[in-house]
Design a protein around this motif. Sequence first.
Motif, PDB file in Angstrom:
ATOM      1  N   THR A   1      72.352  53.736  43.518  1.00 18.99           N
ATOM      2  CA  THR A   1      73.041  53.493  44.778  1.00 18.99           C
ATOM      3  C   THR A   1      72.547  54.487  45.824  1.00 18.99           C
ATOM      4  OG1 THR A   1      74.845  55.022  44.307  1.00 18.99           O
ATOM      5  CG2 THR A   1      75.125  52.733  43.559  1.00 18.99           C
ATOM      6  N   VAL A   2      72.852  54.215  47.079  1.00 16.53           N
ATOM      7  CA  VAL A   2      72.469  55.121  48.162  1.00 16.53           C
ATOM      8  C   VAL A   2      73.101  56.490  47.930  1.00 16.53           C
ATOM      9  CG1 VAL A   2      72.653  55.548  50.646  1.00 16.53           C
ATOM     10  CG2 VAL A   2      72.056  53.278  49.818  1.00 16.53           C
TER      11      VAL A   2
ATOM     12  N   LEU B   1      64.757  54.361  52.517  1.00 17.94           N
ATOM     13  CA  LEU B   1      64.658  53.215  51.619  1.00 17.94           C
ATOM     14  C   LEU B   1      63.981  52.028  52.301  1.00 17.94           C
ATOM     15  CD1 LEU B   1      68.114  53.421  49.831  1.00 17.94           C
ATOM     16  CD2 LEU B   1      65.870  53.664  48.751  1.00 17.94           C
TER      17      LEU B   1
ATOM     18  N   ALA C   1      60.585  50.418  51.083  1.00 21.91           N
ATOM     19  CA  ALA C   1      60.519  48.978  50.788  1.00 21.91           C
ATOM     20  C   ALA C   1      59.370  48.330  51.556  1.00 21.91           C
ATOM     21  CB  ALA C   1      61.844  48.306  51.128  1.00 21.91           C
TER      22      ALA C   1
ATOM     23  N   LEU D   1      60.547  47.106  46.205  1.00 23.61           N
ATOM     24  CA  LEU D   1      61.830  47.783  46.185  1.00 23.61           C
ATOM     25  C   LEU D   1      62.849  46.854  46.823  1.00 23.61           C
ATOM     26  CD1 LEU D   1      63.414  50.418  45.620  1.00 23.61           C
ATOM     27  CD2 LEU D   1      62.830  51.144  47.930  1.00 23.61           C
ATOM     28  N   VAL D   2      63.920  46.527  46.072  1.00 22.29           N
ATOM     29  CA  VAL D   2      64.929  45.593  46.557  1.00 22.29           C
ATOM     30  C   VAL D   2      66.324  46.153  46.315  1.00 22.29           C
ATOM     31  CG1 VAL D   2      63.502  43.535  46.214  1.00 22.29           C
ATOM     32  CG2 VAL D   2      64.968  44.332  44.368  1.00 22.29           C
ATOM     33  N   GLU D   3      67.279  45.627  47.080  1.00 22.63           N
ATOM     34  CA  GLU D   3      68.673  45.988  46.884  1.00 22.63           C
ATOM     35  C   GLU D   3      69.377  44.822  46.214  1.00 22.63           C
ATOM     36  OE1 GLU D   3      72.608  47.508  49.328  1.00 22.63           O
ATOM     37  OE2 GLU D   3      70.982  46.530  50.416  1.00 22.63           O
TER      38      GLU D   3
ATOM     39  N   ARG E   1      72.731  48.401  44.732  1.00 20.04           N
ATOM     40  CA  ARG E   1      71.844  49.318  44.010  1.00 20.04           C
ATOM     41  C   ARG E   1      70.403  48.995  44.367  1.00 20.04           C
ATOM     42  NH1 ARG E   1      74.546  51.710  39.683  1.00 20.04           N
ATOM     43  NH2 ARG E   1      76.627  50.869  39.364  1.00 20.04           N
ATOM     44  N   TRP E   2      69.582  50.018  44.465  1.00 15.31           N
ATOM     45  CA  TRP E   2      68.167  49.850  44.781  1.00 15.31           C
ATOM     46  C   TRP E   2      67.359  49.958  43.497  1.00 15.31           C
ATOM     47  CZ3 TRP E   2      66.051  48.734  49.515  1.00 15.31           C
ATOM     48  CH2 TRP E   2      66.948  48.722  50.593  1.00 15.31           C
TER      49      TRP E   2
END
Length: 166
Positions: A2-3, A20, A24, A34-36, A40-41
Amino acid sequence: MTVAELARYLPEEADVAGLLAELADNYSPRGIVLVERGGRWLFQTAPDLAHVLAPTRERPAKLSRAAVETLAIIAYHEPVTRPEIEAIRGVGVSGGTVDVLMEAGWVRPAGRRESPGRPLQYATTPGFLVHFGLASRRDLPGLADLKAAGLLAAEIPGDDSGDADA
């Protein structure tokens, strides 16, 4: 992660969201992106290369119709209890059906309802979002999307969106 988890490893003045987004963008033309997903990343294979990995991925057994229906009900109505699932489906739900979904990592117990009998509630997991490529449950298709894809009949009983004089 998470952030908030990522922020613990960076200086306080760091713009985590901005970093982020930049990361990405940097990874977007590569083989991994890189995805959310669900707040969560994570890194995952780029969609245009997924077919390359398909032969090496373990193929889980196909879900039964009961399991697919139960998963859909949990996803759209969470948190939901077994009696509520049975009321929506119109038939009983075996314990094995929910166990299969929990074993797949898509469903989890979500506490007990504050009602007589205190039934167990079920909800989807971050693994469900990752597996189905959803950023959040809000990305689940609505009725209009399902009709447009041909997955539902054009006229649904009780749906007043069709032509009245047709």
